[in-house]
Design an enzyme around this catalytic site. Sequence first.
Site, PDB file in Angstrom:
ATOM      1  N   GLU A  63      36.397  42.175  49.000  1.00  0.00           N
ATOM      2  CA  GLU A  63      37.225  41.271  49.794  1.00  0.00           C
ATOM      3  C   GLU A  63      38.542  41.074  49.061  1.00  0.00           C
ATOM      4  O   GLU A  63      38.559  40.936  47.834  1.00  0.00           O
ATOM      5  CB  GLU A  63      36.533  39.922  49.980  1.00  0.00           C
ATOM      6  CG  GLU A  63      37.376  38.892  50.706  1.00  0.00           C
ATOM      7  CD  GLU A  63      36.697  37.541  50.785  1.00  0.00           C
ATOM      8  OE1 GLU A  63      37.389  36.524  50.649  1.00  0.00           O
ATOM      9  OE2 GLU A  63      35.457  37.507  50.981  1.00  0.00           O
TER      10      GLU A  63
ATOM     11  N   GLU B 133      45.833  32.953  50.166  1.00  0.00           N
ATOM     12  CA  GLU B 133      44.824  31.971  50.544  1.00  0.00           C
ATOM     13  C   GLU B 133      45.250  30.603  50.010  1.00  0.00           C
ATOM     14  O   GLU B 133      45.673  30.482  48.868  1.00  0.00           O
ATOM     15  CB  GLU B 133      43.471  32.375  49.959  1.00  0.00           C
ATOM     16  CG  GLU B 133      42.324  31.477  50.322  1.00  0.00           C
ATOM     17  CD  GLU B 133      41.004  31.964  49.730  1.00  0.00           C
ATOM     18  OE1 GLU B 133      39.952  31.621  50.280  1.00  0.00           O
ATOM     19  OE2 GLU B 133      41.035  32.680  48.712  1.00  0.00           O
TER      20      GLU B 133
END
Length: 269
Positions: free
Chosen positions: A152, A157
């Site tokens: 991932e 983020e």
Amino acid sequence: MRGFSLLASALPLAGVATAYPRVDGPGAQFVSRAAGKTVIPKDSFGAFDTYWSHNYPWGTDHNGGARMNPSKVSTANDVLTLTASPASGEPPATNGGTQYPVHYLSGTVFAKQQLTVKPGGGYDLEADFKAPVARGTWPAFWLTAVKGWPPEINVAEWKGSGKISFNTFNTSSQVAAHDVTYPSPDNIADSKLQVAHHQGPDPNRLCDGRMGQVLHGRWRDHHSVWQNYVNSAFYLIIDLQMEGSSGSPGPSAGTTFQIRNVQVTGYNP
């Protein structure tokens, strides 16, 4: 996710109109590279059904307190606006056998075109963001493997801390991460986060690829992606999740995450 790069050789990074630094360290020189192929154009939100789909590739739920609903997605004026609104009476979300109470309805989209880095190839990603940073808000611009997990790659983020996080998961415990203060903009036009990621042969044979990030034209970080990266297909997801890793309780009022000028350029041979 801005300069973001996945590579492991001395291949240079390049943007569409400007040059980005190489990914072999913060002191690298700014260089340019030959033009690639546009995979997702900057005006893709104006042709949403051609390039994007609603929710997650696997459904409406993930590992937070928001359930996704297409009604929470707007593409007016070629700006993607995801809105999370408080909700009650929703059944819990389940991910990996764990249940999460659902306190919001929100919006998430993913690109119809999967991204697969071929040996010697890679991609550039660019976008403008206006992201919330309050506790309980969890917007993200990320890549996750189509088959299995990990790898991932969280290109960008925000986890309710006032910082932006660049991170990769090779396993659930083998994580490379770098957090920097996010200069939260008053207007989306003031927030350009350019990201490029590339792959090349690692001279130390330690990894498949390497990535780095440029935020507002300034080099921020680079780290390696070691496992199962090359020749693996990835989903590109733009997500406004809530609570979960960003803490709880989340905001009592509606929250928005705005994105525009998303562009993906491919450099696969």
